[in-house]
Motif scaffolding. Structure first.
Motif, PDB file in Angstrom:
ATOM      1  N   ILE A  82       0.853  -1.191   0.000  1.00 15.94           N
ATOM      2  CA  ILE A  82       0.000   0.000   0.000  1.00 15.94           C
ATOM      3  C   ILE A  82       0.885   1.236   0.000  1.00 15.94           C
ATOM      4  CG2 ILE A  82      -1.739   1.317   1.280  1.00 15.94           C
ATOM      5  CD1 ILE A  82      -2.725  -1.342   2.437  1.00 15.94           C
ATOM      6  N   GLU A  83       0.709   2.084  -0.997  1.00 14.90           N
ATOM      7  CA  GLU A  83       1.487   3.313  -1.079  1.00 14.90           C
ATOM      8  C   GLU A  83       1.075   4.278   0.030  1.00 14.90           C
ATOM      9  OE1 GLU A  83       3.922   4.114  -3.104  1.00 14.90           O
ATOM     10  OE2 GLU A  83       3.865   2.264  -4.296  1.00 14.90           O
ATOM     11  N   GLU A  84       2.049   4.972   0.578  1.00 16.13           N
ATOM     12  CA  GLU A  84       1.768   5.927   1.653  1.00 16.13           C
ATOM     13  C   GLU A  84       0.809   7.015   1.196  1.00 16.13           C
ATOM     14  OE1 GLU A  84       4.235   8.786   4.759  1.00 16.13           O
ATOM     15  OE2 GLU A  84       5.286   7.200   3.658  1.00 16.13           O
ATOM     16  N   ALA A  85       0.833   7.333  -0.091  1.00  9.45           N
ATOM     17  CA  ALA A  85      -0.059   8.379  -0.608  1.00  9.45           C
ATOM     18  C   ALA A  85      -1.532   8.050  -0.377  1.00  9.45           C
ATOM     19  CB  ALA A  85       0.195   8.571  -2.102  1.00  9.45           C
ATOM     20  N   GLN A  86      -1.856   6.775  -0.227  1.00  5.76           N
ATOM     21  CA  GLN A  86      -3.256   6.395   0.012  1.00  5.76           C
ATOM     22  C   GLN A  86      -3.754   6.877   1.372  1.00  5.76           C
ATOM     23  OE1 GLN A  86      -4.930   2.656  -1.285  1.00  5.76           O
ATOM     24  NE2 GLN A  86      -2.974   2.019  -2.169  1.00  5.76           N
ATOM     25  N   TRP A  87      -2.835   7.133   2.279  1.00  3.81           N
ATOM     26  CA  TRP A  87      -3.239   7.589   3.604  1.00  3.81           C
ATOM     27  C   TRP A  87      -3.446   9.108   3.662  1.00  3.81           C
ATOM     28  CZ3 TRP A  87      -4.451   3.117   5.092  1.00  3.81           C
ATOM     29  CH2 TRP A  87      -3.579   2.031   5.114  1.00  3.81           C
ATOM     30  N   HIS A  88      -2.925   9.840   2.683  1.00  2.00           N
ATOM     31  CA  HIS A  88      -2.894  11.295   2.792  1.00  2.00           C
ATOM     32  C   HIS A  88      -4.289  11.917   2.902  1.00  2.00           C
ATOM     33  CE1 HIS A  88       1.400  11.553   0.866  1.00  2.00           C
ATOM     34  NE2 HIS A  88       1.387  11.002   2.057  1.00  2.00           N
ATOM     35  N   ALA A  89      -5.219  11.459   2.095  1.00  2.00           N
ATOM     36  CA  ALA A  89      -6.565  12.024   2.132  1.00  2.00           C
ATOM     37  C   ALA A  89      -7.243  11.703   3.462  1.00  2.00           C
ATOM     38  CB  ALA A  89      -7.399  11.484   0.978  1.00  2.00           C
ATOM     39  N   ILE A  90      -6.986  10.526   4.010  1.00  2.00           N
ATOM     40  CA  ILE A  90      -7.558  10.146   5.304  1.00  2.00           C
ATOM     41  C   ILE A  90      -7.031  11.074   6.392  1.00  2.00           C
ATOM     42  CG2 ILE A  90      -7.768   8.294   7.007  1.00  2.00           C
ATOM     43  CD1 ILE A  90      -7.430   6.281   4.723  1.00  2.00           C
ATOM     44  N   VAL A  91      -5.721  11.307   6.374  1.00  2.26           N
ATOM     45  CA  VAL A  91      -5.101  12.191   7.368  1.00  2.26           C
ATOM     46  C   VAL A  91      -5.637  13.614   7.235  1.00  2.26           C
ATOM     47  CG1 VAL A  91      -2.924  13.304   8.012  1.00  2.26           C
ATOM     48  CG2 VAL A  91      -3.010  10.819   7.665  1.00  2.26           C
ATOM     49  N   SER A  92      -5.770  14.091   6.003  1.00  2.00           N
ATOM     50  CA  SER A  92      -6.267  15.449   5.774  1.00  2.00           C
ATOM     51  C   SER A  92      -7.673  15.625   6.333  1.00  2.00           C
ATOM     52  CB  SER A  92      -6.249  15.763   4.275  1.00  2.00           C
ATOM     53  OG  SER A  92      -6.764  17.051   4.028  1.00  2.00           O
ATOM     54  N   ASP A  93      -8.546  14.662   6.078  1.00  2.00           N
ATOM     55  CA  ASP A  93      -9.917  14.757   6.576  1.00  2.00           C
ATOM     56  C   ASP A  93      -9.960  14.623   8.101  1.00  2.00           C
ATOM     57  OD1 ASP A  93     -10.790  15.068   3.996  1.00  2.00           O
ATOM     58  OD2 ASP A  93     -11.464  13.003   3.746  1.00  2.00           O
ATOM     59  N   LEU A  94      -9.085  13.800   8.663  1.00  6.33           N
ATOM     60  CA  LEU A  94      -9.017  13.658  10.121  1.00  6.33           C
ATOM     61  C   LEU A  94      -8.618  14.973  10.776  1.00  6.33           C
ATOM     62  CD1 LEU A  94      -8.922  12.157  12.802  1.00  6.33           C
ATOM     63  CD2 LEU A  94      -6.695  11.214  12.137  1.00  6.33           C
ATOM     64  N   LEU A  95      -7.618  15.639  10.216  1.00  5.25           N
ATOM     65  CA  LEU A  95      -7.189  16.921  10.760  1.00  5.25           C
ATOM     66  C   LEU A  95      -8.290  17.976  10.634  1.00  5.25           C
ATOM     67  CD1 LEU A  95      -3.495  17.126   9.504  1.00  5.25           C
ATOM     68  CD2 LEU A  95      -4.269  16.911  11.876  1.00  5.25           C
ATOM     69  N   ALA A  96      -9.001  17.954   9.532  1.00  7.27           N
ATOM     70  CA  ALA A  96     -10.101  18.907   9.345  1.00  7.27           C
ATOM     71  C   ALA A  96     -11.185  18.680  10.400  1.00  7.27           C
ATOM     72  CB  ALA A  96     -10.679  18.775   7.946  1.00  7.27           C
ATOM     73  N   ALA A  97     -11.507  17.421  10.668  1.00  7.05           N
ATOM     74  CA  ALA A  97     -12.524  17.108  11.678  1.00  7.05           C
ATOM     75  C   ALA A  97     -12.057  17.559  13.064  1.00  7.05           C
ATOM     76  CB  ALA A  97     -12.828  15.616  11.679  1.00  7.05           C
ATOM     77  N   ALA A  98     -10.792  17.282  13.383  1.00  4.29           N
ATOM     78  CA  ALA A  98     -10.251  17.693  14.679  1.00  4.29           C
ATOM     79  C   ALA A  98     -10.268  19.209  14.818  1.00  4.29           C
ATOM     80  CB  ALA A  98      -8.832  17.164  14.849  1.00  4.29           C
ATOM     81  N   GLY A  99      -9.962  19.921  13.726  1.00  5.79           N
ATOM     82  CA  GLY A  99      -9.964  21.376  13.747  1.00  5.79           C
ATOM     83  C   GLY A  99     -11.344  21.966  13.973  1.00  5.79           C
ATOM     84  N   HIS A 100     -12.391  21.195  13.651  1.00  2.00           N
ATOM     85  CA  HIS A 100     -13.761  21.654  13.860  1.00  2.00           C
ATOM     86  C   HIS A 100     -14.352  21.096  15.146  1.00  2.00           C
ATOM     87  CE1 HIS A 100     -13.431  22.504   9.478  1.00  2.00           C
ATOM     88  NE2 HIS A 100     -14.213  23.511   9.787  1.00  2.00           N
ATOM     89  N   GLY A 101     -13.509  20.543  16.016  1.00  2.00           N
ATOM     90  CA  GLY A 101     -13.981  20.027  17.290  1.00  2.00           C
ATOM     91  C   GLY A 101     -14.670  18.686  17.209  1.00  2.00           C
ATOM     92  N   ALA A 102     -14.433  17.947  16.132  1.00  2.00           N
ATOM     93  CA  ALA A 102     -15.085  16.642  15.948  1.00  2.00           C
ATOM     94  C   ALA A 102     -14.034  15.539  15.865  1.00  2.00           C
ATOM     95  CB  ALA A 102     -15.955  16.657  14.693  1.00  2.00           C
TER      96      ALA A 102
END
Length: 208
Positions: free
Chosen positions: A151-171
């Protein structure tokens, strides 16, 4: 200091643990979630600022005031002490730390926690850590070599980005549930399995 219950309450932890169980049901992969309040204490920037104040302050006092050496030393000491007291504030210490340093510290912490919590000990080397450092606003998915081989590491990037966005919104809790589900789907596609042989606990690790 932020308490572990403040970072993620019991209900959120239970939802994430349940998501881990569901995600692992169809794969031979093992998922661990770890949330840290911070990746480092960042004392050095505060000390550096206090040193800069100590070195720079006497000159304008010498040039523009009639203060004697003793009084200048007192003012210098008071300002250095005030600076050190201000940098007891964690938010200020982090703000004084360059972003690149914060990311490097969090990245190193993610690797350290990956090894510390047994993710290299799974059969097939299929352990995956979902790591979040809140103070640094940093997240990373660390995979063992069996996963990295397919599994290429790039496959995780979108997951990490959305996780950070959720955390930034208090979720954070909802973001972690979604991240675990997506990590599970990626693992199931490459490492299908019954998932009955659970090698690591399905719990959220929280570090204050």
């Amino acid at each position: 200091m932020t308490g572990s219950a403040t970072i993620l309450d019991t209900a959120a932890r239970e939802r994430i643990a349940a998501a881990i169980g569901r995600a692992e049901a169809g794969t031979a992969g093992e998922i661990v979630v770890l949330v840290a309040a911070r990746a480092g204490l960042y004392r050095s920037p505060g000390l550096a600022l206090a040193l800069a104040v100590a070195l720079a302050l006497p000159w304008p006092l010498i040039l523009f005031t009639d203060l004697g050496a003793g009084n200048i030393a007192l003012v210098q000491a008071a300002c250095v002490l005030a600076t050190l007291l201000l940098t007891l504030n964690e938010g200020l210490r982090i703000a004084l730390t360059p972003r690149r340093w914060r990311r490097e510290r969090a990245h190193a912490a993610a690797r350290r926690e990956f090894f510390a919590h047994g993710l290299t000990g799974t059969r097939g080397r299929t352990g995956v850590l979902v790591y979040v450092a809140l103070a640094e606003r940093y997240a990373e998915i660390v995979a063992d070599r069996g996963v990295r081989a397919r599994i290429e590491e790039a496959q995780w990037h979108a997951i990490v980005s959305d996780l950070l966005a959720a955390a930034g919104h208090g979720a954070l809790g909802e973001g972690l549930v979604a991240a675990v589900e997506r990590v599970g789907a990626v693992l199931e596609a490459e490492f299908p399995g019954r998932g009955a042989d659970n090698q690591l606990p399905n719990r959220v690790i929280v570090l204050d």
